[in-house]
Write a protein that holds these residues in place. Structure first.
Motif, PDB file in Angstrom:
ATOM      1  N   LEU A 158       3.692  15.449  19.198  1.00 40.75           N
ATOM      2  CA  LEU A 158       2.653  16.468  19.039  1.00 40.75           C
ATOM      3  C   LEU A 158       2.094  16.531  17.614  1.00 40.75           C
ATOM      4  O   LEU A 158       0.875  16.657  17.435  1.00 40.75           O
ATOM      5  N   PRO A 159       2.935  16.430  16.579  1.00 36.21           N
ATOM      6  CA  PRO A 159       2.402  16.521  15.214  1.00 36.21           C
ATOM      7  C   PRO A 159       1.385  15.421  14.861  1.00 36.21           C
ATOM      8  O   PRO A 159       0.610  15.571  13.929  1.00 36.21           O
ATOM      9  N   PHE A 160       1.376  14.339  15.622  1.00 31.87           N
ATOM     10  CA  PHE A 160       0.459  13.237  15.325  1.00 31.87           C
ATOM     11  C   PHE A 160      -0.941  13.469  15.894  1.00 31.87           C
ATOM     12  O   PHE A 160      -1.879  12.774  15.531  1.00 31.87           O
ATOM     13  N   GLU A 161      -1.042  14.446  16.789  1.00 31.58           N
ATOM     14  CA  GLU A 161      -2.327  14.788  17.405  1.00 31.58           C
ATOM     15  C   GLU A 161      -2.989  13.562  18.038  1.00 31.58           C
ATOM     16  O   GLU A 161      -4.183  13.309  17.867  1.00 31.58           O
ATOM     17  N   PHE A 162      -2.193  12.810  18.787  1.00 30.62           N
ATOM     18  CA  PHE A 162      -2.710  11.633  19.479  1.00 30.62           C
ATOM     19  C   PHE A 162      -3.704  12.046  20.556  1.00 30.62           C
ATOM     20  O   PHE A 162      -3.539  13.069  21.207  1.00 30.62           O
ATOM     21  N   ARG A 163      -4.686  11.196  20.748  1.00 33.28           N
ATOM     22  CA  ARG A 163      -5.604  11.377  21.867  1.00 33.28           C
ATOM     23  C   ARG A 163      -5.205  10.439  22.999  1.00 33.28           C
ATOM     24  O   ARG A 163      -5.125  10.835  24.151  1.00 33.28           O
ATOM     25  N   TYR A 164      -4.981   9.180  22.668  1.00 35.11           N
ATOM     26  CA  TYR A 164      -4.676   8.173  23.682  1.00 35.11           C
ATOM     27  C   TYR A 164      -3.192   7.862  23.806  1.00 35.11           C
ATOM     28  O   TYR A 164      -2.761   7.340  24.823  1.00 35.11           O
ATOM     29  N   CYS A 165      -2.414   8.141  22.785  1.00 34.70           N
ATOM     30  CA  CYS A 165      -0.986   7.796  22.809  1.00 34.70           C
ATOM     31  C   CYS A 165      -0.155   8.874  23.485  1.00 34.70           C
ATOM     32  O   CYS A 165       0.965   9.157  23.082  1.00 34.70           O
TER      33      CYS A 165
ATOM     34  N   ALA B 108       0.844  -1.186   0.000  1.00 37.24           N
ATOM     35  CA  ALA B 108       0.000   0.000   0.000  1.00 37.24           C
ATOM     36  C   ALA B 108       0.883   1.242   0.000  1.00 37.24           C
ATOM     37  O   ALA B 108       2.091   1.163   0.202  1.00 37.24           O
ATOM     38  N   GLU B 109       0.241   2.376  -0.197  1.00 39.66           N
ATOM     39  CA  GLU B 109       0.976   3.625  -0.233  1.00 39.66           C
ATOM     40  C   GLU B 109       1.755   3.831   1.058  1.00 39.66           C
ATOM     41  O   GLU B 109       1.511   3.155   2.045  1.00 39.66           O
ATOM     42  N   GLU B 110       2.658   4.762   1.021  1.00 39.36           N
ATOM     43  CA  GLU B 110       3.508   5.045   2.165  1.00 39.36           C
ATOM     44  C   GLU B 110       2.664   5.336   3.404  1.00 39.36           C
ATOM     45  O   GLU B 110       1.608   5.946   3.327  1.00 39.36           O
ATOM     46  N   VAL B 111       3.159   4.892   4.549  1.00 39.48           N
ATOM     47  CA  VAL B 111       2.473   5.148   5.811  1.00 39.48           C
ATOM     48  C   VAL B 111       2.551   6.637   6.106  1.00 39.48           C
ATOM     49  O   VAL B 111       3.624   7.239   6.047  1.00 39.48           O
ATOM     50  N   THR B 112       1.415   7.227   6.410  1.00 42.89           N
ATOM     51  CA  THR B 112       1.351   8.649   6.747  1.00 42.89           C
ATOM     52  C   THR B 112       1.138   8.800   8.247  1.00 42.89           C
ATOM     53  O   THR B 112       0.832   7.829   8.945  1.00 42.89           O
ATOM     54  N   ARG B 113       1.254  10.028   8.718  1.00 38.26           N
ATOM     55  CA  ARG B 113       0.978  10.277  10.135  1.00 38.26           C
ATOM     56  C   ARG B 113      -0.455   9.886  10.472  1.00 38.26           C
ATOM     57  O   ARG B 113      -0.701   9.296  11.521  1.00 38.26           O
ATOM     58  N   ASN B 114      -1.382  10.222   9.592  1.00 38.20           N
ATOM     59  CA  ASN B 114      -2.789   9.894   9.852  1.00 38.20           C
ATOM     60  C   ASN B 114      -3.015   8.392   9.887  1.00 38.20           C
ATOM     61  O   ASN B 114      -3.708   7.883  10.769  1.00 38.20           O
ATOM     62  N   SER B 115      -2.451   7.678   8.932  1.00 42.96           N
ATOM     63  CA  SER B 115      -2.660   6.226   8.916  1.00 42.96           C
ATOM     64  C   SER B 115      -1.955   5.565  10.103  1.00 42.96           C
ATOM     65  O   SER B 115      -2.475   4.607  10.676  1.00 42.96           O
ATOM     66  N   TYR B 116      -0.790   6.089  10.479  1.00 46.25           N
ATOM     67  CA  TYR B 116      -0.094   5.571  11.656  1.00 46.25           C
ATOM     68  C   TYR B 116      -0.944   5.787  12.904  1.00 46.25           C
ATOM     69  O   TYR B 116      -1.133   4.875  13.716  1.00 46.25           O
ATOM     70  N   ARG B 117      -1.473   6.999  13.045  1.00 42.72           N
ATOM     71  CA  ARG B 117      -2.308   7.321  14.197  1.00 42.72           C
ATOM     72  C   ARG B 117      -3.520   6.394  14.266  1.00 42.72           C
ATOM     73  O   ARG B 117      -3.881   5.906  15.335  1.00 42.72           O
ATOM     74  N   GLU B 118      -4.139   6.117  13.108  1.00 43.72           N
ATOM     75  CA  GLU B 118      -5.313   5.252  13.081  1.00 43.72           C
ATOM     76  C   GLU B 118      -4.996   3.841  13.573  1.00 43.72           C
ATOM     77  O   GLU B 118      -5.848   3.184  14.163  1.00 43.72           O
ATOM     78  N   VAL B 119      -3.788   3.388  13.338  1.00 42.24           N
ATOM     79  CA  VAL B 119      -3.404   2.035  13.758  1.00 42.24           C
ATOM     80  C   VAL B 119      -2.991   2.003  15.230  1.00 42.24           C
ATOM     81  O   VAL B 119      -3.355   1.075  15.956  1.00 42.24           O
TER      82      VAL B 119
END
Length: 161
Positions: free
Chosen positions: A146-153, A25-36
């Motif tokens: 901070l750039p990942f805008e985590f809620r739980y991490c 799949a396409e390169e892992v992005t911050r958003n896709s990383y955060r979702e996982v």
């Protein structure tokens, strides 16, 4: 049921992450990383809420050995979460940042264990100083992501201790 369901969810999340990576799949992005990773962290956060329920009062009442057991459980839960987080593919551009964050989380695991050791030894003041170090360490780790805008991490010891 809670721990079993959490482990099942984490396994499912990891399998999904590996399937996406293996499929080219396409390169892992911050958003896709955060979702996982957020479901992994959510499981750990919810576990901490249960583990640390009433621990502050225990320490005030000098029930240090039961409080120590709670910190040991929290260390074990965070160690498991860090292990799962390490297995998730990371965005290439953030590889160094996330590697440092994971190292910092491992330090937090160690600090949870050190708090437990101090409490078990009856060293309440030393344990409180260790909690201050833990809070400082968590703040450093949280600032990295901070750039990942985590809620739980984000570890927020003040919520639990």
């Amino acid at each position: 049921m809670g721990q079993l369901a959490g482990a099942g969810l984490a396994t499912c999340v990891l399998l999904t992450a590996f399937a996406v990576a293996a499929a080219g799949a396409e390169e892992v992005t911050r958003n896709s990383y955060r979702e996982v990773v957020e479901p992994i962290c959510r499981t750990d956060t919810k576990a901490n809420e249960r583990i640390f329920a009433g621990v502050r009062a225990m320490v005030r009442r000098d029930e240090l050995k039961p409080a120590a057991a709670r910190f040991e459980k929290a260390a074990k839960a965070l160690r498991r979460a860090v292990s799962q987080l390490r297995a998730v593919p990371r965005p290439v551009a953030d590889e160094a940042r996330l590697a440092k964050w994971l190292r910092d989380l491992s330090v937090e695991v160690s600090l949870f264990g050190r708090v437990a050791t101090k409490l078990r030894a009856g060293e309440k003041a030393a344990a409180e100083r260790m909690v201050i170090r833990l809070t400082s360490q968590a703040s450093r780790a949280n600032s990295l992501v901070l750039p990942f805008e985590f809620r739980y991490c984000k570890l927020e010891p003040s919520r639990f201790t």
